[in-house]
Structure formats: structure tokens, C-alpha cells
Design a protein around this motif. Structure first.
Motif: not given
Lengths: 276, 312
Positions: B67, B72, B100, B156
Motif C-alpha cells: 500500500a 490498493t 490503503n 483511501p
């Protein structure tokens, strides 16, 4: 832009300044971890000045090599090196551990140049492995460096990461073990021995290099060798001295988490810098 | 009876759809990819899938590292292993750095069934909810699960999403799609309102229908987002209806019931009943047997809500 130099004399001189900054910032902070910061001075100086590709003016440059300080309590050495390479002004160092400072008691990502906050031991090798796999998915060629403490690798998470890094053949991951032989409660051998340490990492599928962690030319060669190992992760087992560079701190477990008094600070700085 | 579907099937489908739309989606699992359905993503995007083996702390650490490089990341396991074993990694690395990472867990709650207490996560919401920066979501059915996964991929930072193992009935009363942070009134009531998430949304609706026959008017709210709580909706309802029950397949300690109590006790005190699993471990049994034994079947909900309305 870095790397800057492979001149060993120049790097040794920078290491001295880094060491002095560590003593000064910890004396001013009034608390913190000198022993395990001093043992890693040459490792971080070599990495930041002569190994890693990075740009202090652009800390988020996406092709940068990554460094992850898994032993987050040794942040003073990282802060000193980040200041010396130009991530922020040296005057910030005197705010270490103070309310509102960007220089938190353990490495924190609010500091420019720090990727991810650390402090809870044993997690860093997994994080570094994630970064190394990230380079693979994004088809980039950056390398990832991760500094581990010796007491730290008693955490099981480290060995989960060690197994996975070899399984995924991450040649762009290089761990460095700051093997200074002491942890808070005493000597590592007494508390929970790591030996035979090189055999353990080899058995987990890693390329191992054992060196004197205070010898900058050895460190440069080790990092160069690691770059040539393409199909395995590498660990540099750096034999170091806790409290290195200050006679009354060397091998003294008390200085894991005690800072020098004003008199000790003066004496330490004299030893490090000589009568300049 | 509504159609029965596996929420985890729809999780797997949402991942594959996201993978086709976006190159930044990376998925990790810890040796449960067949059960969590992340294997569907692995089959189509093997270069963006990593099986970490039986090592959940490593799962979370590697997810964090990925991340930090801009991906993602979806990290999956069973709820018990995804939250308990790597809690420190989730707190100190994923959440403290606002990374994230979407932790999506299957096999939450008592309806894990025959595997017994060691596999029944009844405290996962409590321990995830306590961590700053973490958002906690429990979809009510397979369709809402799909919507949740697509929605959080665009927001996020860290999330924890939990769903059950078993097939569960589709909640046909849902009038609009999942909106992050929002509860949805599925049914209005005059005597009491029942807030629920996950499988208990369906059971609460059926309980409300039953109580209607006894002339007890019960509203039902679907609360997929447990954190951050939809305070506006809860306060609005509590300002009008003075009896509130919360029903969840989770411990009464630290779940949605606690979250609503924390709010109402300070800003709009009302009579409340928390319907959930007591301070006990579960045991083996079929999901239906266990729901009955731990007071989460429709009859038990009816009896507790009736008691709240008639006897307090």
C-alpha cells in the motif's frame, strides 16, 4: 541526488558527525535510545551516502530505493542521517521527542524521508517485503533496505517474512542485522540466543554476508555483492558494538535506553570529535 | 423466504471486476483463498495476487508495504485470524500510517457453525473499531457486499469489512445502494426502532413483521457502516422514538450496540436493549441451532423487543 560518494575517508568523517548529532540530540531530548543508534551509524551513513538512490528534495520520487527502519527505537541515527542528507534542517534535531515535533520518540512518517512509522518490533521485514513485491508488480527496479535489531528478530513475524521473501525470490530486498549483542534486559545470548544466526538465515533461503558493521569499505562491498544476488533476498549480518564510539557506552546495556548526562555528553563528544 | 446467497461469492466477483477496471488492485490471502473467494482474483490476475501462507501478521505487514507503494490492497482471511492474530500490525502499521489496506474477512460471527468457538469471531468489530483511522463495515447480504467492496476501493485508507460463512437471505427491503457512513431505514415504526447489521438485518425485519401482528410497531434500520457511526440518523430517530434495540451477530461488548449506546447515553438517552452474543465463547452446532442458543433467532428477537416495548 544520492548516492554521493564511495570515498571511505569522507564517509568516516560523516559518520563521526552523525555520531555527535546522536549524542547531542539525545542529551537534549532527555530520553531515548543511544546504544542501538550508535551501533548503526556506519550502516546508515553508508546506505544513505553511498548506496541508495534517493533525492532529499523529492522524498516521494517513485523510483527511489526504500529504507525501512524496523528497529524504530534507533530513530536518532536515522534522523541524523536524514538531516545530513538534506531532508530537513539540522536544527529540527533539537526538537526530538518534544510535544509537537515531527521527530517522534519512534520513527514516524511525519518526518520527510520516513516511509512508514515503526516502533513495535518485528514488523519491518514484512513491510519491506511488501515494498519489494510492489516494485515487481509495478515493474520498477528500486531496491529495498531494512534494518533489523538483534533482539527484534526474536519476534515470530520476522521469520514469517524471512520465509516469504525467499519463497517469492525477492532479489531487490536487502536486510541488515545490527548484531550489537544486547537487548533491554541483558545480553542477547543470555535472554534468547540467536545462534547459529547465519545458518538460520541460510536455512530460510537467504544469501548471507557477515561483516564488521563499523567498517565502511566492508559495508560498501557487502551492499554491492547483495545487488548481484538476483534470485534471493540478502541479509548482511553486521557485527556491531552497542554504544560504538563512546568508551563508557560501548557494550553497556544500561545505555540501551538511558541518555547521557550533561557531563557524559561533554565527555562523549570529546571522544567522538577529538579536540577539534 | 428470500433468495439465499453467499456474500463471499460476491466479494470474489467484486474483486475480479475491480481487477479488470484498475491496475492498482492487489489481493493477498493467508491460505484461505478458496474459502474467502480471493482465488477468483488469483486465477485471473496471478501477478497481482500473493498467497502468504498461514501467517496473518506477515499478511498485514506485506499488505502495508504494498500500500505504501501506491497499490490498493485487499487482504483476506477468516475474521478470527484477520483481526486477532495481527492486531498489532493493523494498529501500528496499517492504521497509524493510514495505509490503503482493505481487510476483508469472511466467516465472521457465530454462524461459522460446526468449526466451533476457536473459529467464531464475535469480538472482531470491537477490536477493529477501537483503532483510530479504521472504518468498520458489515454488509447485510450478498448484493450489499458487492456494493461495499466497489465503494471502499475508491476511498483511501484502512477498512475492515466482515461477512459470514453461510448463505444468507437477500434483504429485499433495501431501496438504494450502499452509501459509506450512512444507515438506511428499511421500515418505519412508532413504538421502537431496531438497528442491525449483517445477517441480523433480515432477522430484525422478520421480527418486526411478527410484532406488527401483536400491534407493536417496530422500525428497522440497516447499519452497514458501524464506524464512523451515522450519528445524525441515530440521533434523529432517538429524538422521536424513545425505545431502541440493537441486534447484531457479535458480542454485546464493543459492537454496534456499544457504538450507539456511546452516542445516545451522552446526547439523547433512551431505553435500550442490546441483542447480541453475551460475554461467552461459542461452540459447535449448525448456524440455526447456534442463533437460537445465543438468542439471535427471530423468536428471540421478537421476545426481547416485545419486552423492551411492553415492560420498560
Amino acid at each position: 541526488m544520492f548516492p554521493l560518494t564511495k570515498n571511505v575517508k569522507q564517509l568516516e568523517s560523516i559518520a563521526k558527525e552523525v555520531r555527535a548529532l546522536i549524542i547531542k540530540m539525545l542529551a537534549k531530548a532527555g530520553s531515548g535510545h543511544p546504544g542501538g543508534s550508535l551501533s548503526a551509524v556506519e550502516i546508515l551513513t553508508t546506505l544513505y551516502f553511498s548506496v541508495m538512490r534517493h533525492d532529499p528534495q523529492n522524498p516521494h520520487w517513485e523510483d527511489r530505493d526504500r529504507f525501512h527502519l524496523s528497529k524504530g527505537h534507533a530513530c536518532p541515527v536515522l534522523y541524523a542521517v536524514l538531516a545530513k542528507t538534506g531532508y530537513f534542517d539540522e536544527s529540527e534535531l533539537w526538537t526530538l521527542r518534544k510535544f509537537g515535533s515531527m521527530l517522534q520518540g519512534h520513527a514516524d512518517r511525519r518526518t520527510p524521508g520516513i516511509e512508514i512509522s515503526t516502533g513495535s518490533l518485528g514488523q519491518g521485514l514484512s513491510i519491506a517485503l511488501g515494498m519489494a513485491l510492489g516494485a515487481r508488480v509495478a515493474r520498477k527496479n528500486y531496491r529495498v533496505y531494512c534494518l533489523l535489531g538483534d533482539g527484534e528478530i526474536q519476534e515470530g513475524n520476522v521469520w514469517e517474512a524471512a520465509m516469504a521473501a525467499a519463497h517469492y525470490n525477492v532479489g531487490n530486498l536487502c536486510a541488515i542485522l545490527d548484531y550489537n549483542k544486547f537487548q533491554i534486559d541483558g545480553s542477547v545470548d543470555e535472554i534468547m540466543s540467536l545462534e547459529p544466526i547465519e545458518d538460520k538465515w541460510e536455512a530460510f533461503g537467504w544469501h548471507t554476508i557477515v561483516i564488521d558493521g563499523h567498517d565502511i569499505s566492508d559495508l560498501i562491498s557487502a551492499f554491492e555483492q547483495a545487488k548481484e544476488i538476483k534470485k534471493k533476498p540478502t541479509i548482511i549480518i553486521a557485527q556491531t558494538i552497542k554504544g560504538k564510539g563512546v568508551s563508557f557506552m560501548e557494550h553497556v546495556v544500561d545505555f540501551h535506553g538511558r541518555v547521557p548526562s550533561p557531563e557524559e555528553e561533554k565527555k562523549a563528544l570529546e571522544e567522538i570529535l577529538g579536540n577539534e | 423466504m428470500s433468495e439465499l446467497l453467499y456474500s463471499r461469492d460476491f466479494y470474489g466477483k467484486a474483486l475480479v471486476d475491480l481487477g479488470r477496471e484498475r491496475k492498482d488492485i492487489v489481493v493477498l490471502d493467508a491460505d484461505l483463498s478458496g474459502s474467502t473467494r480471493t482465488a477468483k482474483f488469483r486465477d485471473e490476475f496471478p501477478d497481482r495476487f500473493f498467497n502468504i501462507g498461514v501467517a496473518e501478521q506477515n499478511l498485514m505487514g506485506i499488505s502495508a508495504g504494498l500500500a505504501s507503494c501506491g497499490f490498493t490492497v485487499f487482504a483476506s482471511s477468516f475474521a478470527i485470524f484477520a483481526t486477532g492474530r495481527p492486531w498489532d500490525q493493523i494498529r501500528n502499521t496499517i492504521c497509524a500510517n493510514h495505509l490503503n489496506v482493505k481487510i476483508v474477512a469472511t466467516h465472521a460471527g457465530i454462524t461459522v457453525g460446526e468449526d466451533g468457538a476457536s473459529h467464531q469471531a464475535n469480538e472482531d468489530i470491537a477490536i477493529m473499531r477501537a483503532i483510530p483511522n479504521m472504518r468498520v463495515i458489515s454488509p447485510c447480504d450478498a448484493f450489499e457486499t458487492y456494493e461495499v467492496i466497489k465503494a471502499i476501493a475508491d476511498i483511501p485508507g484502512p477498512f475492515y469489512v466482515r461477512m459470514g460463512r453461510s448463505k444468507s437471505p437477500v434483504v429485499e427491503e433495501r431501496a438504494h445502494h450502499f452509501q459509506f457512513g450512512k444507515g438506511q431505514i428499511l421500515r418505519n415504526g412508532k413504538d421502537c426502532f431496531l438497528f442491525a447489521h449483517g445477517l441480523m438485518v433480515y432477522n430484525s425485519l422478520r421480527a418486526a413483521e411478527h410484532l406488527e401482528k401483536e400491534k407493536i410497531s417496530v422500525g428497522v434500520v440497516n447499519m452497514p457502516t458501524i464506524k464512523p457511526l451515522d450519528e445524525e440518523l441515530v440521533l434523529d430517530i432517538a429524538s422521536k422514538i424513545k425505545k431502541i434495540a440493537v441486534c447484531e451477530e457479535h458480542s454485546v461488548i464493543g459492537g454496534l450496540g456499544s457504538a450507539i449506546s456511546e452516542l445516545l447515553s451522552q446526547k439523547q438517552p433512551v431505553k435500550m436493549t442490546l441483542i447480541g452474543i453475551g460475554d461467552v465463547f461459542g461452540q459447535s452446532g449448525s448456524p440455526d441451532e447456534l442463533l437460537k442458543a445465543y438468542g439471535l433467532d427471530i423468536d428471540s428477537i421478537v421476545s426481547k423487543v416485545r419486552d423492551l416495548v411492553r415492560n420498560t
